[in-house]
Structures are given as structure tokens and as C-alpha cells.
Design a protein around this motif. Structure first.
Motif, PDB file in Angstrom:
ATOM      1  N   MET A   1      17.617  59.743 -18.674  1.00 32.71           N
ATOM      2  CA  MET A   1      19.053  59.886 -18.442  1.00 32.71           C
ATOM      3  C   MET A   1      19.784  59.321 -19.661  1.00 32.71           C
ATOM      4  O   MET A   1      19.205  58.615 -20.490  1.00 32.71           O
ATOM      5  CB  MET A   1      19.446  59.159 -17.156  1.00 32.71           C
ATOM      6  CG  MET A   1      19.452  57.651 -17.215  1.00 32.71           C
ATOM      7  SD  MET A   1      19.910  56.914 -15.635  1.00 32.71           S
ATOM      8  CE  MET A   1      20.062  55.210 -16.128  1.00 32.71           C
ATOM      9  N   ASN A   2      21.122  59.581 -19.731  1.00 26.98           N
ATOM     10  CA  ASN A   2      21.933  59.158 -20.853  1.00 26.98           C
ATOM     11  C   ASN A   2      22.880  58.064 -20.401  1.00 26.98           C
ATOM     12  O   ASN A   2      23.376  58.048 -19.273  1.00 26.98           O
ATOM     13  CB  ASN A   2      22.732  60.317 -21.428  1.00 26.98           C
ATOM     14  CG  ASN A   2      21.810  61.387 -22.003  1.00 26.98           C
ATOM     15  OD1 ASN A   2      20.726  61.075 -22.485  1.00 26.98           O
ATOM     16  ND2 ASN A   2      22.249  62.644 -21.963  1.00 26.98           N
ATOM     17  N   CYS A   3      23.182  57.144 -21.329  1.00 23.17           N
ATOM     18  CA  CYS A   3      24.112  56.061 -21.036  1.00 23.17           C
ATOM     19  C   CYS A   3      25.524  56.630 -20.959  1.00 23.17           C
ATOM     20  O   CYS A   3      25.961  57.363 -21.868  1.00 23.17           O
ATOM     21  CB  CYS A   3      24.024  54.992 -22.127  1.00 23.17           C
ATOM     22  SG  CYS A   3      25.217  53.653 -21.917  1.00 23.17           S
ATOM     23  N   PRO A   4      26.280  56.337 -19.901  1.00 25.10           N
ATOM     24  CA  PRO A   4      27.646  56.877 -19.802  1.00 25.10           C
ATOM     25  C   PRO A   4      28.604  56.238 -20.799  1.00 25.10           C
ATOM     26  O   PRO A   4      29.709  56.764 -21.018  1.00 25.10           O
ATOM     27  CB  PRO A   4      28.031  56.551 -18.367  1.00 25.10           C
ATOM     28  CG  PRO A   4      27.217  55.363 -18.008  1.00 25.10           C
ATOM     29  CD  PRO A   4      25.933  55.527 -18.738  1.00 25.10           C
ATOM     30  N   ASN A   5      28.235  55.124 -21.419  1.00 24.78           N
ATOM     31  CA  ASN A   5      29.134  54.449 -22.367  1.00 24.78           C
ATOM     32  C   ASN A   5      28.945  54.938 -23.794  1.00 24.78           C
ATOM     33  O   ASN A   5      29.905  55.259 -24.489  1.00 24.78           O
ATOM     34  CB  ASN A   5      28.905  52.940 -22.308  1.00 24.78           C
ATOM     35  CG  ASN A   5      29.243  52.381 -20.935  1.00 24.78           C
ATOM     36  OD1 ASN A   5      30.143  52.880 -20.254  1.00 24.78           O
ATOM     37  ND2 ASN A   5      28.530  51.333 -20.526  1.00 24.78           N
ATOM     38  N   CYS A   6      27.645  54.975 -24.275  1.00 22.53           N
ATOM     39  CA  CYS A   6      27.382  55.355 -25.670  1.00 22.53           C
ATOM     40  C   CYS A   6      26.672  56.680 -25.814  1.00 22.53           C
ATOM     41  O   CYS A   6      26.547  57.210 -26.919  1.00 22.53           O
ATOM     42  CB  CYS A   6      26.598  54.260 -26.372  1.00 22.53           C
ATOM     43  SG  CYS A   6      24.970  53.963 -25.636  1.00 22.53           S
ATOM     44  N   VAL A  10      18.398  56.697 -22.103  1.00 18.88           N
ATOM     45  CA  VAL A  10      17.972  55.459 -21.439  1.00 18.88           C
ATOM     46  C   VAL A  10      16.819  55.809 -20.485  1.00 18.88           C
ATOM     47  O   VAL A  10      16.860  56.840 -19.812  1.00 18.88           O
ATOM     48  CB  VAL A  10      19.148  54.827 -20.659  1.00 18.88           C
ATOM     49  CG1 VAL A  10      18.699  53.536 -19.970  1.00 18.88           C
ATOM     50  CG2 VAL A  10      20.304  54.555 -21.595  1.00 18.88           C
ATOM     51  N   PRO A  11      15.759  54.983 -20.432  1.00 22.33           N
ATOM     52  CA  PRO A  11      14.646  55.266 -19.493  1.00 22.33           C
ATOM     53  C   PRO A  11      15.146  55.299 -18.055  1.00 22.33           C
ATOM     54  O   PRO A  11      16.065  54.562 -17.680  1.00 22.33           O
ATOM     55  CB  PRO A  11      13.666  54.111 -19.736  1.00 22.33           C
ATOM     56  CG  PRO A  11      14.006  53.588 -21.083  1.00 22.33           C
ATOM     57  CD  PRO A  11      15.470  53.811 -21.265  1.00 22.33           C
ATOM     58  N   ASP A  12      14.554  56.159 -17.292  1.00 19.35           N
ATOM     59  CA  ASP A  12      14.916  56.266 -15.880  1.00 19.35           C
ATOM     60  C   ASP A  12      14.626  54.958 -15.162  1.00 19.35           C
ATOM     61  O   ASP A  12      13.562  54.350 -15.352  1.00 19.35           O
ATOM     62  CB  ASP A  12      14.140  57.401 -15.213  1.00 19.35           C
ATOM     63  CG  ASP A  12      14.551  58.760 -15.775  1.00 19.35           C
ATOM     64  OD1 ASP A  12      15.641  58.835 -16.346  1.00 19.35           O
ATOM     65  OD2 ASP A  12      13.744  59.716 -15.628  1.00 19.35           O
ATOM     66  N   GLY A  13      15.563  54.515 -14.350  1.00 21.66           N
ATOM     67  CA  GLY A  13      15.394  53.291 -13.581  1.00 21.66           C
ATOM     68  C   GLY A  13      15.873  52.053 -14.294  1.00 21.66           C
ATOM     69  O   GLY A  13      15.819  50.963 -13.715  1.00 21.66           O
ATOM     70  N   ALA A  14      16.372  52.173 -15.553  1.00 17.14           N
ATOM     71  CA  ALA A  14      16.852  51.002 -16.286  1.00 17.14           C
ATOM     72  C   ALA A  14      18.200  50.582 -15.746  1.00 17.14           C
ATOM     73  O   ALA A  14      19.023  51.417 -15.343  1.00 17.14           O
ATOM     74  CB  ALA A  14      16.950  51.303 -17.784  1.00 17.14           C
ATOM     75  N   PHE A  15      18.456  49.284 -15.719  1.00 20.01           N
ATOM     76  CA  PHE A  15      19.728  48.733 -15.242  1.00 20.01           C
ATOM     77  C   PHE A  15      20.671  48.359 -16.389  1.00 20.01           C
ATOM     78  O   PHE A  15      21.809  47.996 -16.147  1.00 20.01           O
ATOM     79  CB  PHE A  15      19.476  47.496 -14.363  1.00 20.01           C
ATOM     80  CG  PHE A  15      18.750  47.801 -13.097  1.00 20.01           C
ATOM     81  CD1 PHE A  15      19.426  48.299 -11.985  1.00 20.01           C
ATOM     82  CD2 PHE A  15      17.388  47.612 -13.005  1.00 20.01           C
ATOM     83  CE1 PHE A  15      18.746  48.586 -10.827  1.00 20.01           C
ATOM     84  CE2 PHE A  15      16.720  47.892 -11.850  1.00 20.01           C
ATOM     85  CZ  PHE A  15      17.393  48.388 -10.743  1.00 20.01           C
ATOM     86  N   GLU A  16      20.190  48.424 -17.646  1.00 19.07           N
ATOM     87  CA  GLU A  16      21.017  48.059 -18.794  1.00 19.07           C
ATOM     88  C   GLU A  16      20.657  48.952 -19.965  1.00 19.07           C
ATOM     89  O   GLU A  16      19.482  49.246 -20.188  1.00 19.07           O
ATOM     90  CB  GLU A  16      20.804  46.578 -19.159  1.00 19.07           C
ATOM     91  CG  GLU A  16      21.688  46.104 -20.309  1.00 19.07           C
ATOM     92  CD  GLU A  16      21.442  44.633 -20.634  1.00 19.07           C
ATOM     93  OE1 GLU A  16      21.986  44.136 -21.624  1.00 19.07           O
ATOM     94  OE2 GLU A  16      20.656  43.992 -19.874  1.00 19.07           O
ATOM     95  N   CYS A  17      21.657  49.400 -20.705  1.00 15.94           N
ATOM     96  CA  CYS A  17      21.425  50.268 -21.867  1.00 15.94           C
ATOM     97  C   CYS A  17      20.876  49.425 -23.006  1.00 15.94           C
ATOM     98  O   CYS A  17      21.479  48.398 -23.367  1.00 15.94           O
ATOM     99  CB  CYS A  17      22.734  50.934 -22.284  1.00 15.94           C
ATOM    100  SG  CYS A  17      22.559  51.952 -23.781  1.00 15.94           S
ATOM    101  N   PRO A  18      19.747  49.814 -23.613  1.00 11.93           N
ATOM    102  CA  PRO A  18      19.188  49.030 -24.723  1.00 11.93           C
ATOM    103  C   PRO A  18      20.020  49.117 -26.001  1.00 11.93           C
ATOM    104  O   PRO A  18      19.842  48.326 -26.916  1.00 11.93           O
ATOM    105  CB  PRO A  18      17.804  49.638 -24.918  1.00 11.93           C
ATOM    106  CG  PRO A  18      17.926  51.024 -24.394  1.00 11.93           C
ATOM    107  CD  PRO A  18      18.924  50.988 -23.279  1.00 11.93           C
ATOM    108  N   SER A  19      20.986  50.064 -26.076  1.00 10.35           N
ATOM    109  CA  SER A  19      21.778  50.228 -27.299  1.00 10.35           C
ATOM    110  C   SER A  19      23.100  49.468 -27.221  1.00 10.35           C
ATOM    111  O   SER A  19      23.398  48.627 -28.057  1.00 10.35           O
ATOM    112  CB  SER A  19      22.034  51.718 -27.544  1.00 10.35           C
ATOM    113  OG  SER A  19      22.826  51.896 -28.703  1.00 10.35           O
ATOM    114  N   CYS A  20      23.885  49.725 -26.158  1.00 12.41           N
ATOM    115  CA  CYS A  20      25.198  49.079 -26.035  1.00 12.41           C
ATOM    116  C   CYS A  20      25.216  47.979 -25.002  1.00 12.41           C
ATOM    117  O   CYS A  20      26.238  47.321 -24.817  1.00 12.41           O
ATOM    118  CB  CYS A  20      26.270  50.115 -25.699  1.00 12.41           C
ATOM    119  SG  CYS A  20      26.052  50.874 -24.049  1.00 12.41           S
ATOM    120  N   HIS A  21      24.080  47.785 -24.294  1.00 10.93           N
ATOM    121  CA  HIS A  21      23.947  46.755 -23.267  1.00 10.93           C
ATOM    122  C   HIS A  21      24.935  46.944 -22.134  1.00 10.93           C
ATOM    123  O   HIS A  21      25.379  45.990 -21.510  1.00 10.93           O
ATOM    124  CB  HIS A  21      24.094  45.348 -23.863  1.00 10.93           C
ATOM    125  CG  HIS A  21      23.128  45.062 -24.957  1.00 10.93           C
ATOM    126  ND1 HIS A  21      21.784  44.820 -24.743  1.00 10.93           N
ATOM    127  CD2 HIS A  21      23.297  45.007 -26.317  1.00 10.93           C
ATOM    128  CE1 HIS A  21      21.177  44.610 -25.892  1.00 10.93           C
ATOM    129  NE2 HIS A  21      22.071  44.728 -26.880  1.00 10.93           N
TER     130      HIS A  21
END
Length: 328
Positions: A1-6, A10-21
Motif C-alpha cells: 500500500m502507499n502512504c497517504p502523506n508522502c 509501505v509494507p502491508d500491515g505497517a503502522f508507521e511510514c518508514p519515509s515520513c514517519h
């Protein structure tokens, strides 16, 4: 899936974006537009439209019945059972009490089941119980044969001849040919054992001479052969002692003679035990000349100051004096 902010992946099931946090596990509010749907097919209809763009149904019209149903008329239960059975609409089951009435009704189908058993039924059951119990008791106790299970002897044994040895022509120890023959055999066995002791004494003397000459100087093969010969001679002496112990003493007449023979045999065996121990040390030594003192120690332990075995001295002193003689 894609981060809605940046917009990063993002890996499926992640709770925080590794790029913009950015936090991805938060619940977001979804804005639902004020639209309407067709009540017939469920398609989305634009605001202000008078008909459905998909099925053409007019908007605002009453939704037609999509399923047909049939109304069922249930019959009403009348107060009288006779009226219900005549109309055929409903049959009511007849309910009767399980408690028998005070006055039996002959027409009742359950009246005969509710009655108590008659007297003849009681008598029949009692008779069958007596037969079964009485038959089992007779089968167990056998009153007609009280000794059926007894294991005791019923016929008296004949003990008139108990302990009788039978007919004998002569008793042991009486004067006669048979007693004389037994005594000759016994004395012959004792004399043979005495002669064998003398022969074995000469062979033990030769074995000691061989030990003195070869135990510390001969090669390994010769020493091993001498060791084997000594063990064989020791076995012969032991077997002769066993044979002497099994000879009958003739009711005590030859007890002293047999004791003397056993003592002579013990002296010979003591000499052979010392020789066997010495040969074992000699055969296992790689340098018997250097181990001479150790090899000769078992044999010299039994020798006196003259170099002769003390057991040989005892044997020579008593051999002639202990020669067996026939009992009178």
C-alpha cells in the motif's frame, strides 16, 4: 500500500511510514457525498435526476415488491373437540391422567394397564423364584453326594509291609563271600591311590629340577611349554585327592589310612602350587635372568636351608610309614 502523506510504498500491515514517519493506523473520516441510489437496482443516481441511469426506474416512486408471498389462513381452535373434528380443521389429542381413577372405567384404553397385577401373577413369580434359588442351592451344595468335592482317600492303605526291605541273602558286614569281595575291592582302591601318590611324587621332583634349570635361562617357547606341563601335573594331583575323598572308609575301618593319603596328596599339591606360580612369572617375563629373584620367590618360600622343599621332606618321611594295611 502507499502512504497517504508522502505517497511512498509501505509494507502491508505497517503502522508507521518508514519515509515520513506518518501514523498509518489512525482511523480516518471518509466524506460521503450527498448522493442517492436507485431503490430498484442500487445504482448511484446524480442529484436532481428523475430516473435511474441504469435501469430507468423513476426516482421517488414506490419500490415494487420483488418477492411474492401467500397469505395462509390458520384455523381457529374451537372450544369443543367434537366441533373441531367435524370441521376437519384441527384434531386435538386426548389427554388422560396417569393416576388411575377411584372407579375404573371399563371403556378406558389405559385402565387395564393401570390396574395392579392379579394374585395369580404374584404366585407364579414366587414359584419361579423358589425354583431358581433352590436349584442354585442344590447345584452348589450337592446334598445327594456330600463327598463329591472331597479329596480324602476313601480306601484304607495296606501298611502291613511298610518299611520291609525285601528278601536279602546276606547283610553287609557279615562273614561271607560277598563281604570279602567288597573288602578286597575297597583295599585295592586304597592301595592304587597310595601307589599313584608315589608316582606323582617322583614327577613333582622332576618338575622342580626342570624349574631350577629353565625358569631363568631358557627361551620363551621352552618356558611356556614347561609352564603347560606343570599345570597339567597340578591337575592330576588335584584329581587324585578328589578320588581319595570319594573312597568308602569301610564302616570306619580305613578312615585313618584315607586321612594319611589325603595328607600326602595335600603336600604334593602345595609343591605344585608353588611351581605353577613360579612358571607363571617366568613365562610372562621378557628378561627372566634379571627377574630371577622374583621368579624363584614362590618356590624358595617353601624350601629349608638345605634348598629342599619342606613339603617334600614331610612326604618322604611319612610315605613308607603310612602304607595302607588290610584291616583285621
Amino acid at each position: 500500500m502507499n502512504c497517504p502523506n508522502c505517497g511512498q510504498t509501505v509494507p502491508d500491515g505497517a503502522f508507521e511510514c518508514p519515509s515520513c514517519h506518518g501514523q498509518l493506523g489512525l482511523t480516518q473520516r471518509i466524506v460521503i457525498p450527498k448522493e442517492s441510489w436507485c431503490p430498484v437496482c442500487g445504482a448511484l443516481v446524480a442529484p436532481g435526476s428523475q430516473s435511474c441511469p441504469k435501469c430507468g426506474s423513476p426516482m421517488g416512486a414506490e419500490r415494487p415488491q420483488t418477492r411474492s408471498y401467500r397469505k395462509i389462513r390458520l384455523p381457529e381452535i374451537s372450544e369443543g373437540a367434537s366441533d373441531a373434528s367435524s370441521t376437519g380443521e384441527l384434531r386435538v389429542a386426548r389427554i388422560e391422567s396417569a393416576i388411575p381413577p377411584a372407579t375404573p372405567d371399563p371403556t378406558s384404553p389405559v385402565a387395564r394397564h393401570d390396574r395392579l397385577p392379579r394374585m395369580r401373577a404374584f404366585l407364579l413369580a414366587a414359584g419361579l423364584a423358589v425354583v431358581v434359588v433352590g436349584g442354585a442351592a442344590l447345584l452348589i451344595t450337592h446334598p445327594w453326594d456330600a463327598d463329591f468335592l472331597s479329596i480324602k482317600a476313601t480306601t484304607p492303605a495296606d501298611t502291613s509291609m511298610a518299611g520291609f526291605p525285601g528278601q536279602m541273602s546276606a547283610l553287609s558286614g557279615q562273614d561271607g563271600k560277598s563281604a570279602s569281595a567288597d573288602e578286597d575291592t575297597l583295599f585295592s582302591s586304597i592301595s592304587d591311590a597310595y601307589q599313584k601318590l608315589g608316582e606323582l611324587s617322583g614327577r613333582v621332583d622332576d618338575a622342580e629340577k626342570t624349574f631350577d634349570s629353565d625358569a631363568a635361562s631358557a627361551d620363551r617357547a621352552t618356558r611356556e611349554q614347561d609352564q603347560s606341563d606343570a599345570k597339567a601335573l597340578s591337575i592330576e594331583v588335584s584329581n587324585l585327592i578328589v578320588d581319595i575323598s570319594e573312597i568308602d572308609s569301610g564302616a570306619g575301618a580305613y578312615t585313618e589310612a584315607l586321612d594319611h593319603l589325603s595328607t600326602l596328596g595335600s603336600w604334593l599339591r602345595n609343591r605344585m602350587d608353588a611351581l605353577t606360580a613360579g612358571w607363571d612369572l617366568s613365562a610372562s617375563s621378557d628378561n627372566p635372568a634379571a627377574d630371577e629373584a622374583k621368579i624363584f620367590s614362590p618356590v624358595k618360600a617353601n624350601r629349608d636351608s638345605s634348598g629342599q622343599s619342606s613339603y617334600k621332606t614331610h612326604f618322604d618321611e611319612n610315605y613308607e610309614a603310612w602304607k595302607p594295611e588290610r584291616s583285621q
